[in-house]
Enzyme design. Structure first.
Site, PDB file in Angstrom:
ATOM      1  N   GLU A  24      37.512 -27.966 -17.094  1.00 30.66           N
ATOM      2  CA  GLU A  24      36.902 -27.865 -15.760  1.00 30.66           C
ATOM      3  C   GLU A  24      37.905 -28.247 -14.669  1.00 30.66           C
ATOM      4  O   GLU A  24      38.962 -28.831 -14.943  1.00 30.66           O
ATOM      5  CB  GLU A  24      35.664 -28.759 -15.675  1.00 30.66           C
ATOM      6  CG  GLU A  24      35.963 -30.240 -15.859  1.00 30.66           C
ATOM      7  CD  GLU A  24      34.966 -31.131 -15.123  1.00 30.66           C
ATOM      8  OE1 GLU A  24      34.853 -30.995 -13.887  1.00 30.66           O
ATOM      9  OE2 GLU A  24      34.316 -31.960 -15.787  1.00 30.66           O
ATOM     10  N   VAL A 105      30.833 -29.236 -14.847  1.00 34.22           N
ATOM     11  CA  VAL A 105      30.488 -28.951 -16.249  1.00 34.22           C
ATOM     12  C   VAL A 105      29.592 -27.716 -16.314  1.00 34.22           C
ATOM     13  O   VAL A 105      29.845 -26.786 -17.094  1.00 34.22           O
ATOM     14  CB  VAL A 105      29.815 -30.177 -16.904  1.00 34.22           C
ATOM     15  CG1 VAL A 105      29.193 -29.800 -18.249  1.00 34.22           C
ATOM     16  CG2 VAL A 105      30.836 -31.303 -17.091  1.00 34.22           C
ATOM     17  N   ASP A 137      17.448 -37.133  -8.410  1.00 37.04           N
ATOM     18  CA  ASP A 137      18.814 -36.656  -8.632  1.00 37.04           C
ATOM     19  C   ASP A 137      19.114 -36.567 -10.125  1.00 37.04           C
ATOM     20  O   ASP A 137      19.256 -37.578 -10.810  1.00 37.04           O
ATOM     21  CB  ASP A 137      19.817 -37.593  -7.935  1.00 37.04           C
ATOM     22  CG  ASP A 137      21.231 -37.020  -7.931  1.00 37.04           C
ATOM     23  OD1 ASP A 137      21.473 -36.006  -8.610  1.00 37.04           O
ATOM     24  OD2 ASP A 137      22.088 -37.585  -7.229  1.00 37.04           O
ATOM     25  N   ALA A 140      22.697 -30.757 -12.747  1.00 38.41           N
ATOM     26  CA  ALA A 140      22.452 -29.417 -13.301  1.00 38.41           C
ATOM     27  C   ALA A 140      23.166 -29.239 -14.646  1.00 38.41           C
ATOM     28  O   ALA A 140      22.874 -28.292 -15.380  1.00 38.41           O
ATOM     29  CB  ALA A 140      22.920 -28.359 -12.311  1.00 38.41           C
ATOM     30  N   ASP A 141      24.087 -30.159 -14.979  1.00 34.34           N
ATOM     31  CA  ASP A 141      24.772 -30.073 -16.282  1.00 34.34           C
ATOM     32  C   ASP A 141      23.764 -30.093 -17.432  1.00 34.34           C
ATOM     33  O   ASP A 141      23.975 -29.462 -18.472  1.00 34.34           O
ATOM     34  CB  ASP A 141      25.738 -31.260 -16.472  1.00 34.34           C
ATOM     35  CG  ASP A 141      26.907 -31.253 -15.500  1.00 34.34           C
ATOM     36  OD1 ASP A 141      27.088 -30.261 -14.770  1.00 34.34           O
ATOM     37  OD2 ASP A 141      27.648 -32.269 -15.489  1.00 34.34           O
ATOM     38  N   LYS A 158      28.408 -40.091 -17.808  1.00 36.88           N
ATOM     39  CA  LYS A 158      29.067 -41.159 -17.048  1.00 36.88           C
ATOM     40  C   LYS A 158      28.155 -42.386 -16.926  1.00 36.88           C
ATOM     41  O   LYS A 158      26.963 -42.254 -16.677  1.00 36.88           O
ATOM     42  CB  LYS A 158      29.484 -40.620 -15.667  1.00 36.88           C
ATOM     43  CG  LYS A 158      30.704 -39.696 -15.799  1.00 36.88           C
ATOM     44  CD  LYS A 158      31.288 -39.301 -14.486  1.00 36.88           C
ATOM     45  CE  LYS A 158      30.614 -38.107 -13.879  1.00 36.88           C
ATOM     46  NZ  LYS A 158      30.806 -36.839 -14.569  1.00 36.88           N
TER      47      LYS A 158
END
Ligand code: PSU
Ligand code: MN
Length: 304
Positions: A24, A105, A137, A140-141, A158
């Site tokens: 990426e 991602v 929140d 979208a990954d 993360k």
């Protein structure tokens, strides 16, 4: 029509059906400071090559999808300012409008599928943010992993995120979460999260077989291959957690929202650890690139 530009080494790899690993570019433009971002991107590409595969770093430049960046393109992107951070929602618009953007991602998975690439290495995926019950929140990954057939090698999600909720959503979406050589789901800078991963595998060959099996069964979506950071580079959870809490409090106080949240937190944690978090991030992404190359080699062998 999508204008796809393949880098020279990717053209050669495709012609010979050699294994390719997608990489990426948001980690370059929004995840790390210059010049470490460029150095890391080059090191990660070299790690993939050393593992017997060809790297394909994805980016949109002037409305064209680049599958693999030439050295000068990679360097320019690493120094560019105001590059868009592209995910599923804005990827097509950027191409259509002739824009320039780095792929997250989610967007890298879409680009990999377009280029017929099965494996992708990154640092850590996005997930459910802490406080998502009020902010909503969620990266979208997660939904991308549920619908695009790419195995993503990451050091978990993360640790700035709500990891239990991230695992719940991945389970709901039917995404296989495979811890490599451990029972625990890794927490990016730390090897352990205190949470058990749903699946455990020991080898690249096993992970490759599971990837191919999903395709044979006609199941959409990919796999999250959760590869813990090497021991020598780890920041123990007890050390990083108060720093994460402080960065999160600052983000909240400053009203940071949307796409800016993750880059803000990574940047603050870099400052608060005096660069140590970046050293760990570099070590883990290189470790993921090595494993991704092995998996890509195994998948190529299975497909004969
Ligand atoms: N891994 C890293 N650093 C990063 C990222 C991954 O080590 O900066 C990027 C990826 O592009 C990922 C994004 O998709 O962070 C997550 O952003 P968000 O939380 O806004 O979905
Ligand atoms: Mn988000």
């Amino acid at each position: 029509m999508i204008d796809i530009v393949y880098a020279a080494e990717v053209v050669a790899a495709r012609a010979e059906a050699r294994p390719i690993v997608a990489l990426e570019s948001t980690i370059i433009t929004h995840g790390m400071p210059w010049p470490q971002n460029a150095q890391t991107a080059r090191a990660v590409e070299a790690d993939v090559r050393a593992g017997g595969a060809v790297p394909a770093t994805m980016a949109v430049i002037g409305g064209r999808l680049h599958v693999g960046l030439e050295a000068a393109e990679l360097d320019a992107l690493a120094q560019a300012r105001d590059v868009a951070k592209l995910s599923r929602a804005d990827f097509a618009a950027c191409l259509a409008q002739g824009g320039t953007g780095a792929t997250t991602v989610a967007a890298t998975m879409i680009a990999a599928r377009l280029a017929g690439i099965a494996v992708f290495a990154t640092g850590g995926i996005g997930g459910v943010h802490r406080g998502a019950e009020s902010s909503f929140d969620m990266s979208a990954d997660l939904h991308e992993l549920a619908q695009t057939p790419v195995s993503v090698v990451a050091a978990g999600a993360k640790a700035i995120l709500d990891l239990p909720k991230t695992l719940e959503v991945l389970e709901t979406l039917g995404v296989p979460v495979i811890a490599v050589g451990e029972d625990e789901f890794p927490a990016f800078w730390s090897r352990g999260s205190g949470l058990r991963a749903p699946l455990r595998m020991e080898s690249a060959a096993e992970i490759a077989r599971a990837h191919v099996m999903r395709g044979d069964m006609g199941l959409p979506g990919g796999q999250l291959v959760a590869n813990p950071v090497p021991r020598a580079a780890e920041i123990p959870r007890a050390e990083i957690e108060p720093i994460i809490a402080r960065a999160l409090a600052e983000a909240e106080a400053q009203g940071v929202a949307g796409k800016a949240v993750t880059p803000f937190l990574l940047g603050r944690i870099f400052e608060l650890t005096e660069g140590r978090s970046l050293e760990t991030n570099i070590a883990l992404v290189r470790n993921n690139a090595r494993l991704a190359a092995e998996i890509a080699v195994e998948i190529a062998a299975l497909r004969g």
